[in-house]
Design an enzyme around this catalytic site. Structure first.
Site, mmCIF file in Angstrom:
data_model
loop_
_atom_site.group_PDB
_atom_site.id
_atom_site.type_symbol
_atom_site.label_atom_id
_atom_site.label_comp_id
_atom_site.label_asym_id
_atom_site.label_seq_id
_atom_site.Cartn_x
_atom_site.Cartn_y
_atom_site.Cartn_z
ATOM 1 N N HIS A 70 -33.334 15.777 -17.445
ATOM 2 C CA HIS A 70 -31.978 15.230 -17.433
ATOM 3 C C HIS A 70 -31.969 13.757 -17.014
ATOM 4 C CE1 HIS A 70 -29.742 19.349 -17.246
ATOM 5 N NE2 HIS A 70 -30.620 19.278 -18.236
ATOM 6 N N GLU A 72 -30.175 11.996 -14.916
ATOM 7 C CA GLU A 72 -30.133 11.685 -13.486
ATOM 8 C C GLU A 72 -31.526 11.816 -12.863
ATOM 9 O OE1 GLU A 72 -26.380 14.212 -14.447
ATOM 10 O OE2 GLU A 72 -28.413 13.963 -15.201
ATOM 11 N N CYS A 98 -25.204 18.522 -13.701
ATOM 12 C CA CYS A 98 -25.386 19.967 -13.575
ATOM 13 C C CYS A 98 -25.767 20.284 -12.124
ATOM 14 C CB CYS A 98 -26.459 20.468 -14.541
ATOM 15 S SG CYS A 98 -28.139 19.961 -14.093
ATOM 16 N N CYS A 101 -29.324 18.902 -11.111
ATOM 17 C CA CYS A 101 -29.297 17.448 -10.908
ATOM 18 C C CYS A 101 -28.542 17.101 -9.628
ATOM 19 C CB CYS A 101 -28.671 16.744 -12.110
ATOM 20 S SG CYS A 101 -29.757 16.725 -13.556
#
Length: 193
Positions: A70, A72, A98, A101
């Site tokens: 992801h 992040e 999410c 993250c």
């Protein structure tokens, strides 16, 4: 053109990073900032050297693509890789993080989380962020504010609407077009007539 705020500037950077995404399901970008200086950026995509979703398709397990890292986490890992501390920094991301993250964001010491769009916002993620004292700020991304041709585009749209009106188009016929122009440019056309 109107000068954008720092939050809009860093969010625009995150949207630019999202254009590098190799995920076909959702393009996400993230920017880490300290003292109004960008220290890292990331987008969602495969690990270096692996197949990309845009080439081989998503590798979906339990409704999640496991091929991608992801945005992040990619940005946080970039800081880790190059020895750049994240404690007390701000994170700008195109979509609400999410749960996984969110946990990484908290553990990295991020103090302010700025996001542009809601995306399956997990209530536990929100609770964890609040417990950790992470300030959550919704910064809507207004693309027209960074469109360098927006003045010319607006002028063209208004000329076209005027031309359609002069050719007999009714206000009822023009209303959906005017509404769309108002949405694209964040203005009120009726006040401009």
């Amino acid at each position: 053109m109107e000068r954008i705020t720092w939050d809009q500037f860093f969010m625009a950077q995150s949207h630019l990073l999202a254009l590098r995404s190799t995920c076909t399901r959702l393009s996400v970008g993230s920017t880490i900032v300290r003292d109004k200086r960008i220290i890292a950026g990331g987008y969602n995509g495969s690990i270096s050297g692996d197949d990309h979703c845009i080439e081989k398709g998503c590798y979906v397990v339990d409704n999640h693509c496991v091929r991608t890292v992801h945005a992040e986490v990619n940005a946080l890992l970039q800081c880790a890789k190059y020895g750049t501390p994240t404690n007390g920094a701000d994170l700008y991301v195109t979509h609400f993080p999410c749960l996984q993250c969110t946990k990484s964001i908290i553990q990295a010491g991020i103090k302010n989380l700025f996001y542009a769009e809601d995306y399956k916002n997990d209530s536990y993620a929100v609770e964890l962020l609040k417990q950790a004292g992470v300030n959550i700020v919704h910064v809507p991304f207004e693309q027209y504010k960074i469109d360098f041709l927006s003045d010319e585009k607006l002028k063209l749209y208004l000329e076209m609407l005027t031309e359609l009106r002069s050719r007999g188009a009714s206000e009822e016929q023009l209303a959906p077009f005017e509404k769309r122009v108002e949405e694209l440019f964040g203005l009120n056309i009726s006040s401009m007539k």
